[in-house]
Design an enzyme around this catalytic site. Structure first.
Site, short mmCIF file in Angstrom:
data_model
loop_
_atom_site.label_atom_id
_atom_site.label_comp_id
_atom_site.label_asym_id
_atom_site.label_seq_id
_atom_site.Cartn_x
_atom_site.Cartn_y
_atom_site.Cartn_z
N GLU A 141 42.76 36.97 48.32
CA GLU A 141 41.71 35.95 48.29
C GLU A 141 40.41 36.59 48.77
O GLU A 141 40.37 37.13 49.88
CB GLU A 141 42.10 34.77 49.18
CG GLU A 141 41.16 33.60 49.08
CD GLU A 141 41.63 32.43 49.93
OE1 GLU A 141 41.58 31.29 49.43
OE2 GLU A 141 42.07 32.63 51.07
N ASP A 156 33.60 27.71 57.47
CA ASP A 156 34.17 28.88 58.13
C ASP A 156 33.76 28.96 59.59
O ASP A 156 32.66 28.56 59.98
CB ASP A 156 33.71 30.15 57.40
CG ASP A 156 34.32 30.24 56.01
OD1 ASP A 156 35.55 30.33 55.93
OD2 ASP A 156 33.56 30.21 55.02
#
Length: 264
Positions: A49, A60
């Site tokens: 990924e 994030d």
């Protein structure tokens, strides 16, 4: 079938959970990123990924935010990210690659152009900030380019909404283990088994668990429960602190732990 279909089918036949390894493209620079990512498949990653660097990665945590900034400062762009995948493919033809990121850079690149350029290189795409209500206008173009549309769910996603998301999701489902951002602590691992069972009532594709998975004990407990175990921040942090070889060794250890058991 693209590489992702083939890998997921193989894992199903082997009755094994798969290891998904996340890294940000171009972190800390293009050459290091290429050296690492081109060896991940041989080191035990079932799926790679790759984060598409963005200046405002709101989903994030600090570790991956810092990776985005390092990559951007080193000159990484979306065009260079596709070129990175092209270079990886010179050394690794088989490991599925999923691009993960935010809609803004793709729209600036040109959504249809991005998909055309990614076709044959990329096997799946996950757009973090593209909720169900706005997906429809993009799905046909994604499918035409033989790329899977990976969807996200979280612990707070209601049953009715799960049913809607399941209509669009292909490849595998990415379930966020905890409400929050990447890299946070995984606090309720026991509840995940029940959650996976709930998700499988709605989705007929493999279920991946990500966010907060940091150590071998957590990986071992998810083996045979989740179809895929997704690890990001722990690996990104290892790369930043200890370099490529130490990171590849960590991937090997996670893979070894995950594949000890064949099934539940």
């Amino acid at each position: 079938m693209n590489r992702l279909d083939q890998k997921l089918e193989l894992l199903k036949q082997q009755k094994k959970s798969g290891l998904v390894c996340y890294f940000t493209a171009g972190d800390p620079d293009f050459e290091t990123s290429l050296a690492l990512l081109s060896q991940l498949g041989d080191s035990g990653a079932d799926i790679i990924e790759i984060g598409m660097p963005f200046s405002d990665p709101v989903a994030d945590g600090e570790t991956i935010q810092a990776a985005h900034i390092r990559a951007l400062n080193a000159g990484q762009t979306l065009k260079k990210t596709l070129y990175l995948v092209e270079k990886i493919r010179e050394k690794d033809h088989e490991t599925p690659i999923v691009l993960m990121g935010y809609l803004n850079p793709i729209l600036q690149y040109g959504f249809k152009k991005f998909l055309r350029d990614a076709k044959g290189l990329v096997d799946g795409i996950l757009i973090v900030d593209l909720p169900y209500e706005y997906q429809q206008e993009y799905l046909e173009d994604i499918q035409e380019n033989l790329i899977h549309f990976i969807c996200l769910t979280s612990p707070s996603t209601a049953d009715e909404r799960l049913s809607h998301i399941a209509k669009n999701a292909t490849g595998f489902l990415y379930h966020v283990s905890e409400n929050g951002v990447t890299g946070m602590q995984l606090n309720h691992q026991q509840d995940l088994v029940q959650k996976i069972q709930q998700l499988k009532k709605h989705f007929n594709i493999p279920v991946g668990i990500g966010f907060g998975i940091k150590d071998e004990q957590q990986v071992r407990r998810l083996s045979g429960q989740a179809d895929l175990v997704i690890i990001g921040s722990a690996l990104v942090e290892t790369l930043q602190k200890n370099g490529v070889q130490a990171t590849l060794e960590k991937v090997k250890q996670f893979s070894k732990v995950l594949h000890v058991t064949d099934s539940v």
